[in-house]
Design an enzyme around this catalytic site. Structure first.
Site, short mmCIF file in Angstrom:
data_model
loop_
_atom_site.label_atom_id
_atom_site.label_comp_id
_atom_site.label_asym_id
_atom_site.label_seq_id
_atom_site.Cartn_x
_atom_site.Cartn_y
_atom_site.Cartn_z
N LYS A 63 1.99 -3.42 6.66
CA LYS A 63 2.51 -3.49 5.30
C LYS A 63 4.03 -3.29 5.28
O LYS A 63 4.76 -4.00 4.59
CB LYS A 63 1.83 -2.45 4.41
CG LYS A 63 0.34 -2.66 4.23
CD LYS A 63 0.02 -3.96 3.51
CE LYS A 63 -1.46 -4.06 3.17
NZ LYS A 63 -1.79 -5.35 2.52
N TYR B 133 -2.29 -0.38 10.44
CA TYR B 133 -2.47 -1.03 9.12
C TYR B 133 -1.25 -0.81 8.24
O TYR B 133 -0.68 -1.75 7.68
CB TYR B 133 -3.72 -0.48 8.44
CG TYR B 133 -3.76 -0.79 6.97
CD1 TYR B 133 -4.01 -2.08 6.51
CD2 TYR B 133 -3.53 0.21 6.01
CE1 TYR B 133 -4.03 -2.37 5.15
CE2 TYR B 133 -3.55 -0.07 4.66
CZ TYR B 133 -3.80 -1.36 4.23
OH TYR B 133 -3.80 -1.65 2.89
N SER C 149 0.83 -1.20 0.00
CA SER C 149 0.00 0.00 0.00
C SER C 149 0.86 1.25 0.00
O SER C 149 1.97 1.26 0.55
CB SER C 149 -0.89 0.00 1.25
OG SER C 149 -1.49 1.25 1.46
#
Length: 341
Positions: A155, A151, A127
């Site tokens: 990643k 989040y 991302s």
């Protein structure tokens, strides 16, 4: 090295289902594995309807290593595209352990199982959140990385895990794809984004306001240093994004080692530009209100896509008008997502 059979983890999800379509249409054999926590089996029926091809679908939780190991004992694949994972930024802030456990453990279990096999070809769904607050635009793959929510950190941590795996075993071929803002739906209107509860992303929120499921859109901040004061983002059509995975899969056949690419359009659209274009193109009303900025939001964020064009032979084809048209086509045909079937 020819890749023929591809496992798509989280294949029934939004990006996963569209990628299954593109893989099938390019002649790959596809296997889907999903735990259906944030997705619907109906999506796979729709993939079959679009392509005329039925693919094996396994209900599998990648946090369950014995189950993952058993799956690879019974199923031989040439490559894996890993989508399975939680993806809501707000939820990750409220429940960080859920995100660290699920996203990291599922990737570790997958790589442990794949490492016992000679076919170590992996495409990972990363991302643009890994760039944090960018210090330059457009953002290039060698720009500094950082993240300001759990989040995004999952990643980043996974990217580091994959770099460490490859450094110790060069038999791996790994493609890390950093998405910007996926939107829209397949032109057929059969598959699209179907978020559970209140949407976390802008485009499905706009669509649900337009269809009447939500009263109005809240636009967070109109005082940014941008042309109209609202945030600017690199929105990319999900079909273009899915085709980027096919391009990465072809590249893995050349044994490239570890590679990192941005997947975006290379330009930004403002929030108001997206809202107004949606209303104009689809002839619908999208009521909205301006509210205060959200903590952590940046004024502008868009990709440099030169590397993907040069190394993968890929670039996005769809503009903003196609994005909003296909979004409304999906939403108007499926006002309650997959749940009405």
């Amino acid at each position: 090295m020819k890749i023929k059979k591809v496992l798509v983890t989280g294949g029934a999800g939004y990006i996963g289902s569209h990628t299954c379509v593109e893989l099938l249409q390019e002649g790959y054999d596809v296997v889907c594995a999903d735990n259906f926590v944030n997705s619907s089996p109906i999506a796979m029926d729709r993939v079959a309807q679009i392509t005329g091809k039925t693919i094996p679908v396994h209900e599998l939780d990648f946090c369950d290593y014995p189950a993952v190991k058993k799956f690879f004992t019974n199923e031989t694949v040439d490559a894996v595209i890993h989508f399975a994972g939680h993806k809501a930024v707000g939820e990750s802030v409220e429940n960080p352990l859920k995100y660290y456990e699920n996203n990291l453990l599922s990737l570790i279990n997958l790589c442990k199982a794949m490492g016992k096999d000679i076919r170590k070809n992996l495409v990972f769904s990363s991302s643009a959140t890994v760039y944090g607050f960018p210090d330059q635009l457009p953002i290039e793959e060698d720009s500094p990385v950082d993240s300001f929510n759990p989040y995004g950190r999952t990643k980043l941590f996974i990217e580091q895990i994959l770099q460490d795996i490859w450094a110790t075993d060069n038999a791996w071929n790994i493609s890390i794809l950093r998405y910007f803002n996926p939107v829209a739906a397949h032109p057929s209107g059969l598959i699209g984004e179907d978020p559970a509860g209140i949407p976390n992303n802008l485009m499905p929120y706009i669509a649900q306001v337009a269809i009447g499921r939500l009263e109005r859109l809240r636009i967070f901040g109109a005082d940014y240093d941008t042309p109209d004061g609202t945030g600017v983002r690199d929105f990319i059509h999900v079909v273009d994004l899915a085709k980027g995975h096919v391009a990465a899969m072809r590249k893995l056949e050349t044994s490239p080692g570890l590679m990192v690419h941005n997947l975006g359009t290379g330009r930004g659209y403002s929030v108001l530009e997206l809202v107004n274009t949606f209303a104009e193109v689809n002839n619908v009303q999208v009521p909205y209100e301006i509210v205060g900025r959200r903590p952590g939001d940046v004024a502008a964020n868009y990709a440099s896509t030169d590397k993907a064009k040069k190394e993968l032979g890929w670039e996005a084809q769809c503009g903003i008008r196609q994005m909003v048209l296909d979004t409304w086509n999906w939403q108007s045909k499926n006002p309650n997502g997959y749940s009405f079937d």
